[in-house]
Motif scaffolding. Structure first.
Motif, PDB file in Angstrom:
ATOM      1  N   ALA A  64      11.611   1.174   7.832  1.00 18.93           N
ATOM      2  CA  ALA A  64      10.285   1.125   7.218  1.00 18.93           C
ATOM      3  C   ALA A  64      10.291   1.811   5.857  1.00 18.93           C
ATOM      4  CB  ALA A  64       9.259   1.786   8.143  1.00 18.93           C
ATOM      5  N   PHE A  65      10.994   2.928   5.769  1.00 23.10           N
ATOM      6  CA  PHE A  65      11.095   3.681   4.516  1.00 23.10           C
ATOM      7  C   PHE A  65      11.732   2.831   3.417  1.00 23.10           C
ATOM      8  CE2 PHE A  65      13.777   6.432   1.844  1.00 23.10           C
ATOM      9  CZ  PHE A  65      12.821   7.272   1.303  1.00 23.10           C
ATOM     10  N   VAL A  66      12.835   2.159   3.742  1.00 23.29           N
ATOM     11  CA  VAL A  66      13.530   1.329   2.748  1.00 23.29           C
ATOM     12  C   VAL A  66      12.658   0.145   2.347  1.00 23.29           C
ATOM     13  CG1 VAL A  66      15.521  -0.184   2.358  1.00 23.29           C
ATOM     14  CG2 VAL A  66      15.835   2.048   3.440  1.00 23.29           C
ATOM     15  N   TRP A  67      12.057  -0.532   3.342  1.00 27.14           N
ATOM     16  CA  TRP A  67      11.254  -1.716   3.048  1.00 27.14           C
ATOM     17  C   TRP A  67      10.016  -1.358   2.246  1.00 27.14           C
ATOM     18  CZ3 TRP A  67       8.881  -5.357   7.336  1.00 27.14           C
ATOM     19  CH2 TRP A  67       8.397  -6.515   6.734  1.00 27.14           C
ATOM     20  N   VAL A  68       9.215  -0.458   2.749  1.00 31.65           N
ATOM     21  CA  VAL A  68       7.957  -0.117   2.075  1.00 31.65           C
ATOM     22  C   VAL A  68       8.247   0.645   0.776  1.00 31.65           C
ATOM     23  CG1 VAL A  68       5.757   1.101   2.283  1.00 31.65           C
ATOM     24  CG2 VAL A  68       6.676  -0.153   4.244  1.00 31.65           C
ATOM     25  N   GLY A  69       9.173   1.584   0.828  1.00 28.12           N
ATOM     26  CA  GLY A  69       9.528   2.338  -0.380  1.00 28.12           C
ATOM     27  C   GLY A  69      10.086   1.444  -1.473  1.00 28.12           C
ATOM     28  N   GLY A  70      10.904   0.466  -1.088  1.00 28.16           N
ATOM     29  CA  GLY A  70      11.449  -0.472  -2.071  1.00 28.16           C
ATOM     30  C   GLY A  70      10.356  -1.287  -2.744  1.00 28.16           C
ATOM     31  N   MET A  71       9.390  -1.727  -1.945  1.00 30.52           N
ATOM     32  CA  MET A  71       8.284  -2.505  -2.524  1.00 30.52           C
ATOM     33  C   MET A  71       7.452  -1.645  -3.480  1.00 30.52           C
ATOM     34  SD  MET A  71       6.915  -4.917   0.598  1.00 30.52           S
ATOM     35  CE  MET A  71       6.424  -3.539   1.630  1.00 30.52           C
ATOM     36  N   LEU A 121      -0.203  -2.934   3.891  1.00 27.41           N
ATOM     37  CA  LEU A 121       0.071  -3.123   5.314  1.00 27.41           C
ATOM     38  C   LEU A 121       1.175  -2.178   5.794  1.00 27.41           C
ATOM     39  CD1 LEU A 121      -0.089  -7.020   5.613  1.00 27.41           C
ATOM     40  CD2 LEU A 121      -1.761  -5.361   6.484  1.00 27.41           C
ATOM     41  N   GLY A 122       2.216  -2.024   5.001  1.00 21.98           N
ATOM     42  CA  GLY A 122       3.324  -1.144   5.378  1.00 21.98           C
ATOM     43  C   GLY A 122       2.908   0.303   5.487  1.00 21.98           C
ATOM     44  N   VAL A 123       2.125   0.796   4.535  1.00 20.42           N
ATOM     45  CA  VAL A 123       1.638   2.174   4.598  1.00 20.42           C
ATOM     46  C   VAL A 123       0.734   2.350   5.816  1.00 20.42           C
ATOM     47  CG1 VAL A 123       0.210   3.905   3.414  1.00 20.42           C
ATOM     48  CG2 VAL A 123       1.937   2.601   2.133  1.00 20.42           C
ATOM     49  N   THR A 124      -0.092   1.348   6.086  1.00 17.90           N
ATOM     50  CA  THR A 124      -0.958   1.396   7.265  1.00 17.90           C
ATOM     51  C   THR A 124      -0.126   1.443   8.545  1.00 17.90           C
ATOM     52  OG1 THR A 124      -2.676   0.167   6.091  1.00 17.90           O
ATOM     53  CG2 THR A 124      -2.841   0.227   8.495  1.00 17.90           C
ATOM     54  N   ALA A 125       0.903   0.619   8.629  1.00 14.79           N
ATOM     55  CA  ALA A 125       1.771   0.607   9.816  1.00 14.79           C
ATOM     56  C   ALA A 125       2.487   1.943   9.981  1.00 14.79           C
ATOM     57  CB  ALA A 125       2.774  -0.537   9.723  1.00 14.79           C
ATOM     58  N   LEU A 126       2.913   2.534   8.879  1.00 12.58           N
ATOM     59  CA  LEU A 126       3.550   3.855   8.955  1.00 12.58           C
ATOM     60  C   LEU A 126       2.570   4.892   9.498  1.00 12.58           C
ATOM     61  CD1 LEU A 126       5.587   3.764   5.644  1.00 12.58           C
ATOM     62  CD2 LEU A 126       6.539   3.947   7.944  1.00 12.58           C
ATOM     63  N   TRP A 127       1.337   4.834   9.016  1.00 19.93           N
ATOM     64  CA  TRP A 127       0.300   5.752   9.503  1.00 19.93           C
ATOM     65  C   TRP A 127       0.085   5.565  11.014  1.00 19.93           C
ATOM     66  CZ3 TRP A 127      -2.209   9.951   7.947  1.00 19.93           C
ATOM     67  CH2 TRP A 127      -3.328  10.344   8.670  1.00 19.93           C
ATOM     68  N   LEU A 128       0.000   4.314  11.429  1.00 18.95           N
ATOM     69  CA  LEU A 128      -0.187   4.029  12.855  1.00 18.95           C
ATOM     70  C   LEU A 128       1.006   4.517  13.677  1.00 18.95           C
ATOM     71  CD1 LEU A 128      -1.774   0.462  12.725  1.00 18.95           C
ATOM     72  CD2 LEU A 128      -2.928   2.628  13.217  1.00 18.95           C
ATOM     73  N   GLY A 129       2.206   4.363  13.141  1.00 16.41           N
ATOM     74  CA  GLY A 129       3.406   4.827  13.841  1.00 16.41           C
ATOM     75  C   GLY A 129       3.391   6.329  14.042  1.00 16.41           C
ATOM     76  N   VAL A 130       2.981   7.056  13.014  1.00 16.35           N
ATOM     77  CA  VAL A 130       2.871   8.523  13.143  1.00 16.35           C
ATOM     78  C   VAL A 130       1.793   8.857  14.167  1.00 16.35           C
ATOM     79  CG1 VAL A 130       2.228  10.640  11.926  1.00 16.35           C
ATOM     80  CG2 VAL A 130       3.770   8.996  10.845  1.00 16.35           C
TER      81      VAL A 130
END
Length: 159
Positions: A20-27, A145-154
């Motif tokens: 998730a870090f690589v995908w969202v961070g890369g974008m 969406l990626g930041v939201t998914a990361l928040w939900l994961g935490v």
């Protein structure tokens, strides 16, 4: 799967978060840092060519990480089935978000590949038109969406 997760939970979660870090961070890096600088290139052919190269590299870089997110997510989902309790809605929302992101990624990947072919055949206007909505719509949608998914994961981990 439960036994696998029981013995390797730390590694499975780490690989999932790394993906998730690589995908969202890369974008985020492409959209916030690279794209604005690319706009300063005056020659439209060079600007479009470099943009297509950069997005191609990003899309190819994140592809294996998307697969890792899927695999580790499935391992966690199967291992934790029935353990989500009140968080089941968060879990389903997170998985739905990653699914939408993956479909959006596939759509961008295909558009970019077609634009690359048009670019190399000399049809710059068609190539540019094909990818025009990636930096200003499709990529930002995936970032949100990626930041939201990361928040939900935490949130699912109970922190």
């Amino acid at each position: 799967m439960s036994a696998l997760f029981e013995h390797y939970a730390h590694t499975v979660v780490f690989v999932h978060v790394l993906g998730a870090f690589v995908w969202v961070g890369g974008m985020i890096a492409i959209r916030a840092a690279v794209h604005p600088v690319m706009q300063s290139i005056e020659d439209p052919k060079i600007r479009l060519g470099k943009t297509l190269e950069i997005t191609g590299r990003l899309f190819n870089l994140v592809m294996p990480f998307i697969a890792l997110i899927l695999i580790t997510g499935l391992i966690m989902a199967i291992a934790m089935e029935g353990h989500h309790g009140a968080n089941k809605g968060l879990f389903i929302a997170k998985e739905a978000i990653w699914t939408v992101m993956t479909l959006n990624y596939a759509f961008m990947y295909i558009k970019r590949a077609r634009a690359w072919k048009l670019f190399h055949s000399g049809d710059l206007p068609a190539a540019k038109a094909l990818v025009a909505n990636i930096p200003n719509l499709l990529l930002p949608v995936n970032i949100v969406l990626g930041v939201t998914a990361l928040w939900l994961g935490v949130s699912l981990r109970g922190y």
